[in-house]
Design an enzyme around this catalytic site. Structure first.
Site, PDB file in Angstrom:
ATOM      1  N   ARG A  63       1.130  -1.263  -0.040  1.00 47.80           N
ATOM      2  CA  ARG A  63      -0.067   0.415  -0.322  1.00 47.80           C
ATOM      3  C   ARG A  63       0.893   0.954  -0.225  1.00 47.80           C
ATOM      4  NH1 ARG A  63      -3.640   2.219   4.751  1.00 47.80           N
ATOM      5  NH2 ARG A  63      -4.717   3.749   3.801  1.00 47.80           N
ATOM      6  N   HIS A  67       0.450   4.185  -2.750  1.00 49.54           N
ATOM      7  CA  HIS A  67       0.306   5.385  -2.023  1.00 49.54           C
ATOM      8  C   HIS A  67       1.409   6.635  -2.706  1.00 49.54           C
ATOM      9  CE1 HIS A  67      -3.487   5.458   1.259  1.00 49.54           C
ATOM     10  NE2 HIS A  67      -3.369   4.234   0.061  1.00 49.54           N
ATOM     11  N   ASN A  95      -3.371   8.157   5.193  1.00 42.35           N
ATOM     12  CA  ASN A  95      -2.446   7.838   4.949  1.00 42.35           C
ATOM     13  C   ASN A  95      -2.161   7.495   6.657  1.00 42.35           C
ATOM     14  OD1 ASN A  95      -1.037   7.736   2.367  1.00 42.35           O
ATOM     15  ND2 ASN A  95      -0.563   9.368   2.693  1.00 42.35           N
ATOM     16  N   HIS A 192      -5.597  -5.672  -2.940  1.00 41.83           N
ATOM     17  CA  HIS A 192      -6.647  -5.689  -1.526  1.00 41.83           C
ATOM     18  C   HIS A 192      -6.768  -7.404  -1.130  1.00 41.83           C
ATOM     19  CE1 HIS A 192      -8.267  -1.576  -1.145  1.00 41.83           C
ATOM     20  NE2 HIS A 192      -7.029  -1.506  -1.223  1.00 41.83           N
TER      21      HIS A 192
HETATM   22  C1  HEM Z   1      -8.646   1.445  -6.153  1.00 41.56           C
HETATM   23  C2  HEM Z   1      -8.617   2.291  -5.180  1.00 41.56           C
HETATM   24  C3  HEM Z   1      -9.049   2.541  -3.700  1.00 41.56           C
HETATM   25  C4  HEM Z   1      -9.044   2.504  -2.843  1.00 41.56           C
HETATM   26  C5  HEM Z   1     -10.523   3.128  -2.549  1.00 41.56           C
HETATM   27  C6  HEM Z   1      -8.078   1.762  -1.548  1.00 41.56           C
HETATM   28  C7  HEM Z   1      -8.659   2.181  -0.449  1.00 41.56           C
HETATM   29  C8  HEM Z   1      -8.243   1.369   0.691  1.00 41.56           C
HETATM   30  C9  HEM Z   1      -8.981   1.584   2.205  1.00 41.56           C
HETATM   31  C10 HEM Z   1      -9.446   2.258   2.664  1.00 41.56           C
HETATM   32  C11 HEM Z   1      -8.476   1.265   3.050  1.00 41.56           C
HETATM   33  C12 HEM Z   1      -7.918   0.657   4.399  1.00 41.56           C
HETATM   34  C13 HEM Z   1      -7.386   2.140   5.203  1.00 41.56           C
HETATM   35  C14 HEM Z   1      -7.806   1.428   6.424  1.00 41.56           C
HETATM   36  O1  HEM Z   1      -8.352   1.664   7.031  1.00 41.56           O
HETATM   37  O2  HEM Z   1      -7.137   1.574   7.274  1.00 41.56           O
HETATM   38  C15 HEM Z   1      -6.517   0.573   2.064  1.00 41.56           C
HETATM   39  C16 HEM Z   1      -6.185  -0.557   2.433  1.00 41.56           C
HETATM   40  C17 HEM Z   1      -5.278  -1.219   1.634  1.00 41.56           C
HETATM   41  N1  HEM Z   1      -5.159  -0.760   0.316  1.00 41.56           N
HETATM   42 FE1  HEM Z   1      -6.029   0.027  -0.960  1.00 41.56          FE
HETATM   43  N2  HEM Z   1      -7.383   0.782  -1.871  1.00 41.56           N
HETATM   44  C18 HEM Z   1      -7.350   1.520  -3.407  1.00 41.56           C
HETATM   45  C19 HEM Z   1      -5.833   0.697  -4.127  1.00 41.56           C
HETATM   46  C20 HEM Z   1      -5.577   0.117  -3.846  1.00 41.56           C
HETATM   47  C21 HEM Z   1      -3.939  -0.230  -4.548  1.00 41.56           C
HETATM   48  C22 HEM Z   1      -4.235   0.047  -6.838  1.00 41.56           C
HETATM   49  C23 HEM Z   1      -3.954  -1.219  -3.669  1.00 41.56           C
HETATM   50  C24 HEM Z   1      -2.064  -2.037  -4.365  1.00 41.56           C
HETATM   51  C25 HEM Z   1      -1.311  -2.107  -6.049  1.00 41.56           C
HETATM   52  C26 HEM Z   1      -3.766  -0.887  -2.793  1.00 41.56           C
HETATM   53  C27 HEM Z   1      -3.130  -1.319  -1.227  1.00 41.56           C
HETATM   54  C28 HEM Z   1      -3.606  -1.560  -0.148  1.00 41.56           C
HETATM   55  C29 HEM Z   1      -3.632  -2.748   0.776  1.00 41.56           C
HETATM   56  C30 HEM Z   1      -2.506  -3.795   0.556  1.00 41.56           C
HETATM   57  C31 HEM Z   1      -4.216  -2.670   1.583  1.00 41.56           C
HETATM   58  C32 HEM Z   1      -3.795  -2.758   3.358  1.00 41.56           C
HETATM   59  C33 HEM Z   1      -2.389  -2.386   4.203  1.00 41.56           C
HETATM   60  C34 HEM Z   1      -3.055  -2.730   5.557  1.00 41.56           C
HETATM   61  O3  HEM Z   1      -3.437  -3.934   6.048  1.00 41.56           O
HETATM   62  O4  HEM Z   1      -1.942  -2.281   5.824  1.00 41.56           O
HETATM   63  N3  HEM Z   1      -5.186  -0.278  -2.534  1.00 41.56           N
HETATM   64  N4  HEM Z   1      -7.258   0.531   0.660  1.00 41.56           N
END
Ligand code: HEM
Length: 321
Positions: A63, A67, A95, A192
């Site tokens: 992530r 970002h 973030n 995800h």
């Molecule tokens: C498509 C649009 C996307 C949205 C709206 C989005 C939004 C989010 C949100 C809201 C979270 C949870 C944050 C939290 O509640 O603390 C999250 C977690 C995450 N996102 Fe996305 N994301 C997107 C695309 C991506 C992309 C492109 C990647 C990587 C290629 C990614 C990788 C991750 C990962 C791995 C997590 C888990 C992080 C953790 O457990 O520490 N996301 N994302």
């Protein structure tokens, strides 16, 4: 030219490069071959060591790379600490739950001991994300190196990160602005397959704040109950995106088929007919997901890369020189 191989369970993508790489001059696969030959090994070992004791960091590192690249390009602007004169990207609400900064610090420190001032923090993030994906059982792919670190990190730039309530059309538009196709947006959302979301990111789906007071109809009712229970522990309580939060697989796409996407931005990929076919394809064919994900990650890693004197190599990833 891209040549896929199957080797055991691993799906290896080799990018054979002739001349400049996808239009980004100055980057190459063997960029540090002479100047810091063990850079890649140091990053890999540091990532593996940290993930062994905390597997959740795999999601954090993936992530972090996303970002970083979406704001000001892949230039490690995400790592900059705020100062009294500057509120940096990492302090934006979008973030605050990022994790894995200390892994990058650790790799950077070891690299600096071997070859001071050579390897950029931006390259370390890109390598660490790649190594985290592999560690979690995902595809093995190579990435070009040679990014420079940026000199700007401003909290106000982070409005360009996609929020969890976006629908498919909004996601297509935002990713399109970065040069990604609809298919690339869907495959990158497959990130995800790792990690969790906090209650604050999905609680609006559990009870609609309108006259109906209903749960989001695109969300499975049993999952909604489980998510509500999680939220009893507060806004920071975490819920996994799929049933294997530390394994990189295609279960995320299977979950979307069962209305078990955690965020609105996840489930919309299946609800919208424009993207549903792509979700179904990845749910059925993990090898295709791995292959397309690798290619899209290489592309994401080249977003607005700063080369030559447009950037610097920081000594400490948290501070602009
Ligand atoms: C498509 C649009 C996307 C949205 C709206 C989005 C939004 C989010 C949100 C809201 C979270 C949870 C944050 C939290 O509640 O603390 C999250 C977690 C995450 N996102 Fe996305 N994301 C997107 C695309 C991506 C992309 C492109 C990647 C990587 C290629 C990614 C990788 C991750 C990962 C791995 C997590 C888990 C992080 C953790 O457990 O520490 N996301 N994302």
């Amino acid at each position: 030219m891209v040549i896929p191989h199957f080797i055991g369970a691993f799906f290896i993508v080799e990018l054979i490069i002739t001349g400049s790489i996808i239009g980004v001059d100055g980057l190459s696969m063997d960029y540090y071959l002479m100047s810091c030959p063990f850079a890649e090994t140091i990053v890999k070992n540091t990532v593996n060591r940290n993930l062994q004791s905390n597997p959740a960091l795999a999601a954090g590192l993936l992530r972090m790379h996303f970002h970083d690249c979406f704001i000001e390009g892949c230039d490690a602007s995400i790592l900059i600490d705020s100062t009294k004169d500057n509120k940096a990207e990492k302090d934006s609400p979008a973030n605050l739950s990022l994790r894995g900064y200390e892994v990058i610090d650790e790799a950077k420190e070891e690299i600096e001991n071997q070859c001071p001032g050579v390897v950029s923090c931006a390259d370390i993030i890109a390598m660490a994300a790649r190594d985290a994906v592999l560690w979690a059982g995902g595809p093995l792919y190579d990435i070009p190196k040679g990014r420079k670190d940026g000199r700007r990190s401003k909290i106000e730039d982070t409005f360009n990160l996609p929020p969890p309530f976006f629908n498919s059309t909004q996601l297509i538009k935002m990713f399109g602005q970065h040069g990604f196709s609809v298919q690339e947006m869907v495959v990158l959302s497959g990130g995800h397959t790792l990690g969790t979301a906090r209650c604050s990111s999905f609680k609006s789906r559990l009870r609609k704040f309108d006259a109906t007071n209903d749960v989001d109809p695109t969300l499975d009712q049993n999952l909604a109950k489980a998510m509500s229970q999680t939220c009893n522990a507060g806004d920071d309580a975490e819920f996994p995106f799929d049933s294997s939060k530390n394994a990189f697989d295609n279960l995320y796409f299977n979950a979307l088929q069962r209305k078990a996407g955690v965020l609105t931005s996840d489930q919309t990929l299946f609800t919208n007919p424009k993207t549903r076919g792509i979700v179904n394809a990845y749910a059925m064919n993990q090898a295709m997901f791995f292959f397309d994900f690798s290619q899209a990650m290489v592309k994401m890693g080249l977003l607005d890369v700063k080369e030559g004197d447009k950037g610097e190599v920081r000594e400490n990833c948290r501070r602009i020189k």
